[in-house]
Scaffold this motif. Structure first.
Motif, PDB file in Angstrom:
ATOM      1  N   VAL A  33      -0.664  -4.530  -0.494  1.00  0.00           N
ATOM      2  CA  VAL A  33       0.340  -3.957  -1.401  1.00  0.00           C
ATOM      3  C   VAL A  33       0.768  -2.562  -0.958  1.00  0.00           C
ATOM      4  O   VAL A  33       1.932  -2.177  -1.118  1.00  0.00           O
ATOM      5  N   PHE A  37       3.955  -3.962   1.031  1.00  0.00           N
ATOM      6  CA  PHE A  37       4.944  -3.718  -0.013  1.00  0.00           C
ATOM      7  C   PHE A  37       5.448  -2.270   0.021  1.00  0.00           C
ATOM      8  O   PHE A  37       6.642  -2.013   0.128  1.00  0.00           O
ATOM      9  N   SER A  41       8.092  -3.250   3.460  1.00  0.00           N
ATOM     10  CA  SER A  41       9.160  -4.041   2.835  1.00  0.00           C
ATOM     11  C   SER A  41      10.502  -3.312   2.890  1.00  0.00           C
ATOM     12  O   SER A  41      11.554  -3.939   2.720  1.00  0.00           O
ATOM     13  N   SER A 163       7.288 -10.400   0.722  1.00  0.00           N
ATOM     14  CA  SER A 163       8.450  -9.510   0.613  1.00  0.00           C
ATOM     15  C   SER A 163       9.694 -10.157   1.193  1.00  0.00           C
ATOM     16  O   SER A 163      10.791 -10.084   0.605  1.00  0.00           O
ATOM     17  N   GLN A 186       7.305  -5.802  -6.767  1.00  0.00           N
ATOM     18  CA  GLN A 186       6.206  -5.358  -5.893  1.00  0.00           C
ATOM     19  C   GLN A 186       5.332  -4.325  -6.592  1.00  0.00           C
ATOM     20  O   GLN A 186       4.102  -4.327  -6.428  1.00  0.00           O
TER      21      GLN A 186
END
Length: 413
Positions: A33, A37, A41, A163, A186
């Motif tokens: 993450v 993310f 992303s 993503s 996200q």
């Protein structure tokens, strides 16, 4: 009495195994993450953000620079804090920053707040990624350290893949800009990971001053200059390729946003297995061959993007996804093999700091060159040269490590 001891020991092993798996899984999710993310992303949303909000690839490069510059600041901070704060505390703080940054990206009404959001996400990524490989390796047996580090990084590939699929699914969303919705989704996922990390990441005891880790222990490792420079070259090569891949194949091969996002997602999907595979192979054949091979594959990917078309872009995505996580994992494992475990976060933080410098340069340089030249060809040529330099530097690190081993054997005889 002896049977009870055996029973007690055998009962402890499954519990230790479960704890190790839980820890590695959570570390992987945290890395995913924060990096997949919170930082990476941006690349898949870049074309849409430029069309609807930024209106300039040069400005987009500056936004990427803010993220990577903050990542550098965070990396330097982690290197200093690692001796006084546990990896758990560092990673939880990073999750809070990443969540805040992504949430702000989703609702930001001004460029200033957008820059602030990217800064928060950048710092958050560093506070998670720098201690993550060491935390995973700490709960694994020595013969599986490379594999554990690869699993810790696998979450990044999962997040990148998710993503990319989100970008495809939201591409035709009416009303609010799809990229804002994606940042919000996200951020929500990161909140879930934060809650799980608070509940289940193991608590650690920070060592006393007598056993406190030192970042400068890196300089005691043979080949440390070469491996640091190799990781620096990796930062330049990978940042140029990864950040501008979607924009380049949309422009060069006239692919749709949906198809370009699919190819980008392939990079993330393959990288899930690339780090794990590279870690397991490097446990058996050594870190240096994995590093050097990965750099050559990265160079080949740039050639395919520059001179290929159609399905060549997909092949490039596969060829790049494997070393994208594999090289980073091999570098982390190389450092982990040669410094005391208590010094890993600080030492790897120094190596990552150098990596981050060229990553920051790449974002601004790539965006500016694209604006001035009307395309991304030069960006991918620079990525190609940097990857080849990384291959040479990897072999150089191996040379120094081998010479140090020979000297050790000679001194023993």
């Amino acid at each position: 009495m002896s049977s009870s001891v055996v029973d007690s020991t055998s009962g402890q092993r499954p519990r230790r195994t479960r704890r190790a798996r839980t820890t590695i899984g959570l570390v992987s999710a945290c890395s995913g993450v924060a990096q997949g993310f919170g930082r990476f992303s941006f690349a898949v949303m870049l074309p849409e953000m430029v069309r609807t909000y930024l209106h300039s690839y040069s400005l987009a490069g500056s936004l990427g620079l803010a993220n990577v510059g903050a990542y550098l600041i965070g990396t330097a901070s982690v290197s200093g804090l690692a001796a006084r704060r546990s990896s758990r505390h560092l990673m939880l703080f990073g999750l809070v920053l990443s969540t805040t940054g992504m949430s702000l990206m989703a609702i930001s009404p001004s460029l200033f707040l957008t820059f602030v959001a990217m800064v928060l996400a950048g710092i958050g990524g560093s506070f998670i990624w720098v201690p993550a490989p060491g935390m995973a390796a700490k709960v694994a047996p020595p013969r599986l350290r490379g594999l554990a580090m690869g699993l810790a990084a696998a979450g990044i590939g999962v997040a990148v893949t998710v993503s990319a699929q989100l970008a495809r699914s939201l591409a035709n969303l009416p009303g609010q800009s799809p990229w804002r919705v994606q940042w919000g989704i996200q951020a929500a996922c990161t909140v879930i990971v934060l809650v799980l990390a608070v509940a289940y990441l193991p608590k650690e005891q920070v060592g006393t001053s007598e056993v406190r880790g030192r970042a400068r222990d890196l300089t005691l490792a043979p080949g440390w200059r070469s491996v640091t420079l190799a990781y620096t070259a990796y930062g330049l090569s990978y940042a140029l390729f990864f950040t501008f891949f979607v924009a380049e194949i949309e422009k060069h091969s006239h692919l749709s946003t949906s198809r370009a996002s699919f190819d980008y997602g392939i990079i993330g999907l393959v990288s899930i297995f690339g780090g794990v595979f590279a870690g397991r192979v490097s446990d058996r054949v050594g870190r240096v061959p994995v590093m050097a091979t990965g750099f050559v594959m990265m160079a080949g990917s740039s050639i395919l993007v520059l001179y290929g078309g159609g399905w060549a872009q997909l092949v490039a995505a596969v060829a790049f996804g494997l070393p994208m996580s594999g090289v980073a994992n091999a570098v982390a494992a190389y450092v982990g093999d040669l410094v005391p475990p208590r010094s890993f976060s600080g030492a790897f933080g120094l190596v990552t700091l150098c990596f981050g410098v060229t990553q920051a340069i790449a974002n601004q340089l790539g965006g500016t060159l694209a604006t001035l030249l009307g395309g991304f060809a030069v960006d991918f040529k620079i990525s190609l040269v940097a990857a080849m330099a990384g291959a040479v530097l990897s072999l150089s690190a191996g040379h120094f490590a081998k010479r140090a081993r020979r000297a050790g054997l000679n001194s023993q005889t």
